[in-house]
Write an enzyme that holds these catalytic residues in place. Structure first.
Site, PDB file in Angstrom:
ATOM      1  N   VAL B  77      31.119  42.270  36.672  1.00  0.00           N
ATOM      2  CA  VAL B  77      31.906  43.190  35.840  1.00  0.00           C
ATOM      3  C   VAL B  77      32.882  43.931  36.754  1.00  0.00           C
ATOM      4  O   VAL B  77      32.466  44.497  37.779  1.00  0.00           O
ATOM      5  CB  VAL B  77      30.968  44.201  35.137  1.00  0.00           C
ATOM      6  CG1 VAL B  77      31.758  45.163  34.261  1.00  0.00           C
ATOM      7  CG2 VAL B  77      29.906  43.462  34.315  1.00  0.00           C
ATOM      8  N   CYS B  78      34.148  43.954  36.398  1.00  0.00           N
ATOM      9  CA  CYS B  78      35.150  44.642  37.218  1.00  0.00           C
ATOM     10  C   CYS B  78      34.847  46.143  37.240  1.00  0.00           C
ATOM     11  O   CYS B  78      34.823  46.798  36.191  1.00  0.00           O
ATOM     12  CB  CYS B  78      36.544  44.396  36.662  1.00  0.00           C
ATOM     13  SG  CYS B  78      37.791  45.393  37.502  1.00  0.00           S
ATOM     14  N   ILE B  79      34.637  46.666  38.425  1.00  0.00           N
ATOM     15  CA  ILE B  79      34.214  48.069  38.543  1.00  0.00           C
ATOM     16  C   ILE B  79      35.309  49.031  38.070  1.00  0.00           C
ATOM     17  O   ILE B  79      35.017  50.026  37.400  1.00  0.00           O
ATOM     18  CB  ILE B  79      33.728  48.390  39.973  1.00  0.00           C
ATOM     19  CG1 ILE B  79      33.110  49.782  40.027  1.00  0.00           C
ATOM     20  CG2 ILE B  79      34.828  48.230  41.008  1.00  0.00           C
ATOM     21  CD1 ILE B  79      32.340  50.080  41.290  1.00  0.00           C
ATOM     22  N   ALA B  82      35.487  48.926  34.325  1.00  0.00           N
ATOM     23  CA  ALA B  82      34.252  49.441  33.731  1.00  0.00           C
ATOM     24  C   ALA B  82      34.177  50.968  33.789  1.00  0.00           C
ATOM     25  O   ALA B  82      33.894  51.622  32.775  1.00  0.00           O
ATOM     26  CB  ALA B  82      33.047  48.820  34.439  1.00  0.00           C
TER      27      ALA B  82
END
Lengths: 96, 130
Positions: B77-79, B82
């Protein structure tokens, strides 16, 4: 040869853009809202013969458009066929 | 072949996660390896462990988790995407002073470098966005 995947309706900007980008021998796969193209057999992508146009069967059926695609003799693929298309095409571009 | 998927749509408001999940299952059924799924933009909402759809509807987060458990598919998941959208793990919640978190394993917060690595090491990389 590139696999172009269109996810938006044939009246969308993305649909107009993909038409500009398609080259001879390419394949255009219509998924999600793009399967609404089955409602318009006069759509320019249906009336040309330089590239292949296919509808994703699952999304057609989900929208109740399976019969209309059959009536107009529009080509379809199922999800297994979608994967097969990605095997055959080294490059894919999603238009949305 | 090794496949990588990029999912950019939110669950229940965008068909992209459903398409990606069905495609992932078909990829595995044809004997390929799914090297990873990267969730970006609104796609990060797929990772929310607080997602509570009605019991007779598909829980997308659980479906991705099941894919990981059955086939060991990394779920990145792209931090940056997110955190902006309130999808945080325990460490990020503590760092930013939040009282709760909603991202847990097998989902992992990672950077865009992970996306590029996945793209480079896969034979096929397919984007799902609407």
């Amino acid at each position: 040869m590139t696999l172009h995947i269109l996810t938006t309706a044939p009246t969308s900007d993305a649909a107009r853009q993909v038409e500009q980008a398609l080259n001879a021998g390419d394949t255009l796969l219509l998924i999600e809202a793009a399967v609404n193209a089955a409602l318009n057999p006069q759509w320019s992508c249906w009336t040309q013969s330089t590239y292949t146009v296919l509808l994703l069967e699952d999304d057609l059926v989900a929208r109740g458009l399976g019969d209309i695609a059959k009536t107009h003799q529009l080509a379809t693929v199922n999800m297994d066929g979608f994967v097969a298309l990605t095997e055959q095409h080294e490059q894919s571009v999603t238009w949305y | 072949m090794d496949y990588g998927l990029l999912v950019m749509g939110a669950p229940y408001s965008d068909p992209a996660p459903h398409s990606a999940l069905r495609f992932a299952e078909a990829v595995l059924a044809r004997g390929h390896r799914l090297a990873g799924v990267f969730f970006y933009h609104d796609g990060v909402h797929n990772a929310s462990s607080l997602m509570t759809p009605p019991q007779d509807e598909l829980n997308l987060r659980e479906a991705w988790k099941a894919l990981h458990e059955r086939h060991d598919v990394p779920l990145d998941v792209c931090i940056a995407a997110a955190l902006r959208r309130g999808i945080v793990n325990e460490a990020e919640a503590a760092r930013h002073g939040h009282s709760a978190y909603n991202l847990e394993a097998p989902f992992e917060l990672t950077g865009l470098g992970q996306l590029l690595t996945l793209q480079q090491r896969c034979d096929r990389f397919i984007t799902f966005a609407s």
